[in-house]
Enzyme design. Structure first.
Site, PDB file in Angstrom:
ATOM      1  CB  ILE A  73      45.264  57.113  26.348  1.00  0.00           C
ATOM      2  CG1 ILE A  73      45.151  57.596  27.798  1.00  0.00           C
ATOM      3  CG2 ILE A  73      44.570  58.060  25.389  1.00  0.00           C
ATOM      4  CD1 ILE A  73      45.792  58.964  28.037  1.00  0.00           C
ATOM      5  CB  SER A  74      41.667  53.709  29.421  1.00  0.00           C
ATOM      6  OG  SER A  74      42.250  52.452  29.158  1.00  0.00           O
TER       7      SER A  74
END
Length: 311
Positions: A142-143
């Protein structure tokens, strides 16, 4: 321990293969031996063992000194971005960092709790609100929140109620959910993810964190995340999108995505080899309306990303 030793005055060099150490001459394999004078000295007695004098317990810090140290560390932590414990604190940090600039993006990110979209097998809730990427399994992440903020701000003028948005490589589903909040009450986000396990994870996260985005009792479907590949015929029956976000780098700008970008729409996509500068540009008549944005990708690469306008 076994020591490989060549005969004296030998200039022969051995080589290592998959089967071990080989040589065209006979190697002499000997265990190390010590003469009495060469034996290592015994270690001194452990201060905390047996008859030795026991270790002194560490002196406890005075409560006032401990409080001052906590205040000092807290101030230092805030200067470095701090340790955040809630979604509101995370969004406030992004606002102070001037990464979130519009009230609409701030409100959307407040309504989508990042802690619901992490994978507890790889990260804790203490990690969820820090500005760094987190593993979610299957070799994906997840960025970092600042990446989500940059992409939302780039696309914000096109994320209006009633718009259609395509999110390629939707991963955890977090950014898709934020975009769906911006399109409410009657827009639609289509998230496409090629890893089926992540599709399951994202839909479970949506059910737990933002079920209002999913259709209920025949209501409006604001967000749908599906398994597939946009380079196949997955988008054949889809109407054009006002905004397209591509989360994974592409080796080239594929025509299928350009064909699905509505006139006047905008696409944000990194193009280029992995772990290198990734640049995406498209001259748009009558003049290039592209804005060059540079931001970091984890610690091993950088993205140099251009917004594409279809006119």
């Amino acid at each position: 321990m076994i020591v490989a030793q060549l005969p004296p005055n030998s200039s022969h060099r051995s080589r290592i293969t998959n089967t071990g150490l080989t040589s065209s001459r006979n190697l002499v394999l000997r265990r190390p031996s010590y003469r009495p004078s060469q034996r290592p000295k015994p270690l001194p007695p452990d201060p905390g063992a047996g008859s030795a004098k026991p270790r002194q317990p560490q002196q406890q810090q005075h409560p006032q000194q401990q409080k001052q140290q906590e205040v000092h560390m807290g101030t230092l932590g805030k200067l470095m971005g701090g340790v955040r414990t809630s979604q509101d604190e995370l969004v406030d940090y992004l606002i102070r960092s001037k990464l979130v600039k519009t009230a609409r993006v701030a409100e959307a990110m407040r309504q989508v709790d990042r802690g619901k979209y992490i994978n507890p097998a790889f990260a804790t809730m203490a990690d969820a609100y820090q500005d760094r990427p987190l593993a979610i399994g299957e070799g994906q992440t997840i960025s970092a929140p600042h990446m989500h903020a940059v992409c939302l701000e780039l696309l914000e003028p096109f994320l209006q109620p009633g718009a259609r948005v395509l999110d390629v490589g939707s991963g955890s589903g977090y950014l898709s959910a934020c975009m769906a909040k911006l399109l409410s009450p009657d827009g639609h986000v289509l998230g496409v993810e090629k890893v089926p396990e992540l599709v399951v994870h994202a839909n479970n996260a949506l059910q737990a964190g933002n079920p209002e985005l999913l259709p209920a009792d025949g209501g409006k479907e604001l967000l749908r995340i599906v398994h597939g590949n946009v380079l196949s015929d997955l988008l054949a029956d889809e109407a054009p999108f006002q905004a397209i976000h591509v989360g994974a780098a592409a080796d080239e700008l594929h025509q299928v995505l350009l064909d699905k970008l509505a006139p006047g729409g905008r696409m944000v996509i990194p193009v280029g080899p992995r772990y290198s500068y990734q640049v995406c540009s498209l001259p748009c008549p009558p003049s290039p309306a592209a804005l060059l944005i540079k931001f970091s990708r984890c610690s091993c690469a950088q993205w140099q990303c251009t917004m594409l306008h279809n006119q």
